[in-house]
Design a protein around this motif. Structure first.
Motif, PDB file in Angstrom:
ATOM      1  N   ILE A  23      -7.241 -21.649  -1.192  1.00  0.00           N
ATOM      2  CA  ILE A  23      -7.872 -21.573  -2.508  1.00  0.00           C
ATOM      3  C   ILE A  23      -9.254 -20.964  -2.316  1.00  0.00           C
ATOM      4  CG2 ILE A  23      -8.629 -22.805  -4.561  1.00  0.00           C
ATOM      5  CD1 ILE A  23      -6.724 -25.030  -3.904  1.00  0.00           C
ATOM      6  N   GLY A  25     -12.768 -19.373  -3.340  1.00  0.00           N
ATOM      7  CA  GLY A  25     -13.620 -19.461  -4.515  1.00  0.00           C
ATOM      8  C   GLY A  25     -14.155 -20.839  -4.821  1.00  0.00           C
ATOM      9  N   ILE A  26     -13.761 -21.854  -4.048  1.00  0.00           N
ATOM     10  CA  ILE A  26     -14.304 -23.196  -4.252  1.00  0.00           C
ATOM     11  C   ILE A  26     -15.095 -23.553  -3.002  1.00  0.00           C
ATOM     12  CG2 ILE A  26     -13.804 -25.635  -4.607  1.00  0.00           C
ATOM     13  CD1 ILE A  26     -11.245 -24.797  -6.019  1.00  0.00           C
ATOM     14  N   TRP A  77     -14.147 -26.237 -13.742  1.00  0.00           N
ATOM     15  CA  TRP A  77     -15.023 -25.069 -13.709  1.00  0.00           C
ATOM     16  C   TRP A  77     -16.394 -25.419 -14.295  1.00  0.00           C
ATOM     17  CZ3 TRP A  77     -13.232 -19.847 -16.273  1.00  0.00           C
ATOM     18  CH2 TRP A  77     -13.942 -18.783 -15.717  1.00  0.00           C
ATOM     19  N   VAL A  88     -17.408 -22.802  -8.130  1.00  0.00           N
ATOM     20  CA  VAL A  88     -16.028 -22.509  -8.514  1.00  0.00           C
ATOM     21  C   VAL A  88     -16.025 -21.066  -8.988  1.00  0.00           C
ATOM     22  CG1 VAL A  88     -14.086 -23.133  -9.977  1.00  0.00           C
ATOM     23  CG2 VAL A  88     -15.658 -24.907  -9.174  1.00  0.00           C
ATOM     24  N   PRO A  93      -9.173 -20.122  -9.227  1.00  0.00           N
ATOM     25  CA  PRO A  93      -9.579 -21.171  -8.290  1.00  0.00           C
ATOM     26  C   PRO A  93      -9.791 -22.527  -8.979  1.00  0.00           C
ATOM     27  CG  PRO A  93     -10.834 -19.201  -7.859  1.00  0.00           C
ATOM     28  CD  PRO A  93     -10.072 -18.967  -9.129  1.00  0.00           C
ATOM     29  N   GLY A  97      -7.710 -25.614  -7.911  1.00  0.00           N
ATOM     30  CA  GLY A  97      -8.536 -26.707  -7.424  1.00  0.00           C
ATOM     31  C   GLY A  97      -8.335 -27.983  -8.225  1.00  0.00           C
TER      32      GLY A  97
END
Length: 113
Positions: A23, A25-26, A77, A88, A93, A97
């Protein structure tokens, strides 16, 4: 005392979600940031989520409850917006997430109960 245990479980779940490499982007800087993100996410879910679910009830009924996943992603988000050090990187993502966070939190709470 049980709310503190659930908060710690959610802290660990937030930290683990950020550690999953599939994943992108986190990102979470450290456990303190994960704790703050879990706390803010809990407050958002306590205050804002019921209102959003009520306002989107027709859409939620039309999609047989699947729109709840979108709401969870948007709130995840939004948590990234409020917590510095918890990033985030977009909707996808956030969606993945939030889904993973729900599953991890559910499993860990089931083990502790």
């Amino acid at each position: 005392m049980s709310w503190l245990i659930k908060l710690l479980v959610n802290t660990l779940a937030v930290f683990l979600v950020a550690q999953f490499q599939w994943i992108p982007g986190i990102q979470v800087e450290n456990l303190g940031t994960a704790f703050l993100a879990a706390l803010i996410l809990g407050l958002i879910n306590l205050v804002i989520r019921p209102l959003i679910l009520l306002l989107t009830l027709p859409l939620n009924i039309a999609t047989l409850g699947l729109f709840t996943f979108v709401i969870n992603a948007l709130l995840f988000w939004l948590t990234g917006y409020f917590v510095e050090g918890f990033e985030v990187g977009g909707f996808v993502p956030a969606f993945l997430g939030a889904l993973l966070l729900t599953v991890l939190s559910w499993i860990m709470n089931a083990i502790l109960d």
